[in-house]
Structures are given as C-alpha cells and as structure tokens.
Enzyme design. Structure first.
Site, short mmCIF file in Angstrom:
data_model
loop_
_atom_site.label_atom_id
_atom_site.label_comp_id
_atom_site.label_asym_id
_atom_site.label_seq_id
_atom_site.Cartn_x
_atom_site.Cartn_y
_atom_site.Cartn_z
N ARG A 127 0.85 -1.19 0.00
CA ARG A 127 0.00 0.00 0.00
C ARG A 127 0.88 1.24 0.00
O ARG A 127 1.07 1.91 1.01
CB ARG A 127 -0.94 -0.03 1.20
N GLN A 132 -0.94 2.33 -5.65
CA GLN A 132 -2.36 2.53 -5.37
C GLN A 132 -3.27 2.08 -6.51
O GLN A 132 -4.31 1.46 -6.30
CB GLN A 132 -2.64 4.00 -5.06
N ASP A 135 -4.06 -1.82 -6.59
CA ASP A 135 -4.48 -2.48 -5.35
C ASP A 135 -5.93 -2.97 -5.43
O ASP A 135 -6.87 -2.24 -5.16
CB ASP A 135 -4.31 -1.50 -4.19
N SER A 138 -8.14 -2.91 -2.01
CA SER A 138 -8.82 -1.66 -1.67
C SER A 138 -10.03 -1.42 -2.57
O SER A 138 -11.10 -0.99 -2.10
CB SER A 138 -7.85 -0.48 -1.77
N TYR A 233 -2.79 -1.67 7.71
CA TYR A 233 -3.31 -2.87 8.35
C TYR A 233 -3.20 -2.77 9.86
O TYR A 233 -2.43 -1.99 10.41
CB TYR A 233 -2.56 -4.12 7.87
#
Length: 384
Positions: A127, A132, A135, A138, A233
């Site tokens: 991350r 981004q 991902d 997400s 996380y």
C-alpha cells in the site's frame, strides 16, 4: 505476449478479470488478448464488446490457458468440475495475476509451485502511493463497505434518516462501524449519506481524522501498545487492550440500531470482536452486518454466507459482496490489473523484476519456489 482471460467458475462469482476498455489498452501496448466466451456476460460485457476492441474469443478453456503467457483471473485458479485443473492447463513459466489470497488458498499455491508458475497476488500489493492504482484489495473493499451499509438499511426495521412527518418526527438510526479501513470508511460515508448517525471505532487511533472526514464520530480506547501493522493494516491487540476494547464494543453495540463490522488482521483473517453475550445485550430489531465473513467473521454467532436471527437480532454474514455488483467491480478490478501490467511492460513484453518493491510484495510463487514469507510459514504449519 498472449494474455488469457478465463471465465470465472467459482460459485457466485460474476466478475471478469478484464473488461473491454482494458483489453483495448493492452492490445495497444502490444499484447494479444484472448478471452473465454461468456467470461464477461454476468458482469454486463457481452462477447461482442470484446470482439469490437480486437480481443480474440476462445471457446475451449484448455486451449486458452495452454497458449497464454499471462493469465488474468479474479479468483485463484480452480479445478473445474468434470473438465480439469486450470493450473494444470497453464504452461510452465507462465504468469498468473489475480486475487490469489494465498493464506486462504494454500492448495492452489502448492499447485502453482509444482507447475513453476510465477504468481502475483494483487491483494498483497504494497500500500504505497506508486502501487495505489494496482491495489485490488482496496478497490473491492470499497464496494463491500458500500453494499454493507445498504444491506443494513434494507434489513433494519426503521428509517436510517431523521424524518419530519405529519405524524411526528422520526429520529435517525444509530449505526456503529467497527474497523475504519477502506471498507469501514465507505460504510461510514454511505450510512451518513442515507441519513444515519454514525459512530465508528478502530484499534489504530491515527484513523480518527479519517472517520471524522467522512461524517462519522470516533469512539475508542487509549491503547497500551500500538495496533498498527503498517500499510494500513492492523495487528492483534494485547490481552489487556482486548479486554478494554470488549467493554467499549459491548457498550456501543447495546446502544446501536445497526452494527457493521469490517475488521481483518493483515487484511486476511477476522478477529472475533462481538461475542454471543454482546448479541444478547442488543436491542430486539438490531441488525449486524459482518463484512469480515470471508475471513471467518467478526461476530461469534455469524454463519458465513447465511443470515441468522437470535433474540430478535438479525446477523448477516454475506460472502464476496463485490460479486453482487459485478459491472463496476469488474471495471475497477480490470483497471487495477491493467495498471500492474502496464507498469512492467517493456518492448511489448511483461517483465518479471523481483528487485522492484511492488513485485517483491506481490509475488507468491516463482521458479518453483514460494517467495512470500507469510505463505511459506502457513505452508510449514499446514504440513503433516
């Protein structure tokens, strides 16, 4: 290089790994794209849409995967009923890119190793700002949070918003969101748009501003030790902090009309946060939506994939919510995979470069070896 996109055959899976707009970009980048017939139909992308952008259509999944240098999938490779194993159809040295979720799918990892497949799990992508756009975890969590709030509103026996009517004023519902990662923040934002009063908690106190920025009110405890594991996380709490958190959760759950849980350790496994005793303390008519059901569930009484009612409390534990919104889920997933491929394409060829930090984080298997540390540990523990 040839990209192969097989039809997803896991029960309930309606997404497709590559949509036509992404096919067009990858073809322009020099790839040949072959899609199994019917792969996009359940997501709203007919075969004609793929043909129009220059993709080839293949009726035989065996031939599709045997000829593919890069295989793009939403789910891990599966054994198809009555026809064979997708990993066995892939040629040695091929590349798999998709949401492998290796800690939940160790048998698939073992088959990929034996076939010497280079497997990249997009849910393990670091991350970072650079990664981004790649991902998938997400992207899909965002959909889960949105659908979770809608499910809570549909199941609740009262309005979410405050309403002023000729019959009098109806107060807004109180929604409590546990976990303020991507899914939790979207659940907060959607619940607020629907007019509810939203309270939220997370073991990472640094997310307080994020909760407030989407309209929620933060409630939390002061931890003795940090619970942030990095990369957005959370890690498990100490026993002392867990006891104090249970007190907070019990008090908030007893006051709430709807509770949405989203907590996952390392983005994979769900800690048990709501006990049977807490459920018994809830008001009749309360709705619990356990968005962590794919990881085992945050509520002790959740049954993944089912809805149960106990003491007047309805507990929903839906699985694979992104597949219930397959068009946009597929578009976002496809854009993530396309960004990953484009970042490492040179001279019309996908380059495996395990010195790159993104590939280092995402690679699970390569050249007959498990390269992902947590997956190595899980396989060792699972070994007889």
């Amino acid at each position: 290089m040839r990209i192969g996109v097989p039809r997803e055959t896991s029960p309930g899976e309606r997404r497709v790994a590559l949509v036509p707009e992404s096919c067009k970009k990858l073809i322009q980048a020099g790839y040949t794209v072959s899609v199994e017939t019917g792969a996009g139909e359940q997501a709203g992308f007919p075969d004609t849409a793929y043909r129009e952008v220059g993709a080839e259509l293949e009726t035989d999944p065996t031939r599709l995967l045997q000829s593919a240098d890069v295989v793009l999938k939403v789910t891990p490779p599966v054994r198809r009923d009555g026809s064979g194993d997708e990993v066995g159809w892939m040629h040695e040295g091929a590349v798999y890119v998709g949401s492998l979720m290796p800690l939940r799918n160790l048998p698939a990892v073992e088959r990929l190793v034996s076939r010497r497949i280079t497997a990249f799990s997009t849910d393990a992508i670091p991350r970072t700002t650079r990664a981004q756009s790649m991902d998938t975890l997400s992207s899909m969590a965002n959909i889960s949070g949105y659908k979770g709030a809608l499910l809570a509103a549909v199941e609740l026996n009262k309005y979410f918003p405050m309403l002023m009517t000729a019959a009098g004023t109806v107060p807004p519902a109180k929604v409590f969101v546990i976990g303020a990662g991507v899914a939790g923040l979207q659940a907060i934002a959607t619940s607020r748009r629907l007019g509810a009063n939203v309270f939220a908690t997370d073991v990472r106190p640094e997310v307080k501003e994020q909760i407030e920025s989407v309209g929620g009110k933060y409630v939390g405890i002061e931890l003795k030790e940090t619970a942030s594991a990095g990369g957005g996380y959370a890690k498990e709490l100490t026993e002392e902090d867990r006891a104090r958190q249970r007190e907070l959760l019990a008090a908030q759950c007893a006051q709430s009309d709807a509770i949405i849980t989203t907590a996952l350790i390392g983005g994979v496994f769900a800690p048990r946060l709501i006990s049977a005793e807490m459920v018994r303390s809830m008001k009749p008519g309360t709705v619990v939506v356990d968005l962590a059901a794919d990881g085992g569930g945050n509520c002790e009484l959740s049954r993944p994939g089912e809805t149960v009612t106990t003491g007047g409390v309805r507990i929903l534990a839906p699985l694979n919510l992104p597949a219930t919104m397959p068009m946009h889920a597929s578009v976002l997933f496809s854009r993530n995979l396309t960004a990953f491929l484009q970042a490492f394409t040179k001279d019309k060829v996908f380059q495996v470069d395990l010195t790159d930090d993104i590939q280092q984080g995402a690679v699970i298997t390569h050249d007959g070896v498990v390269r992902h540390a947590r997956t190595q540990e899980a396989l060792q523990k699972a070994a007889p």
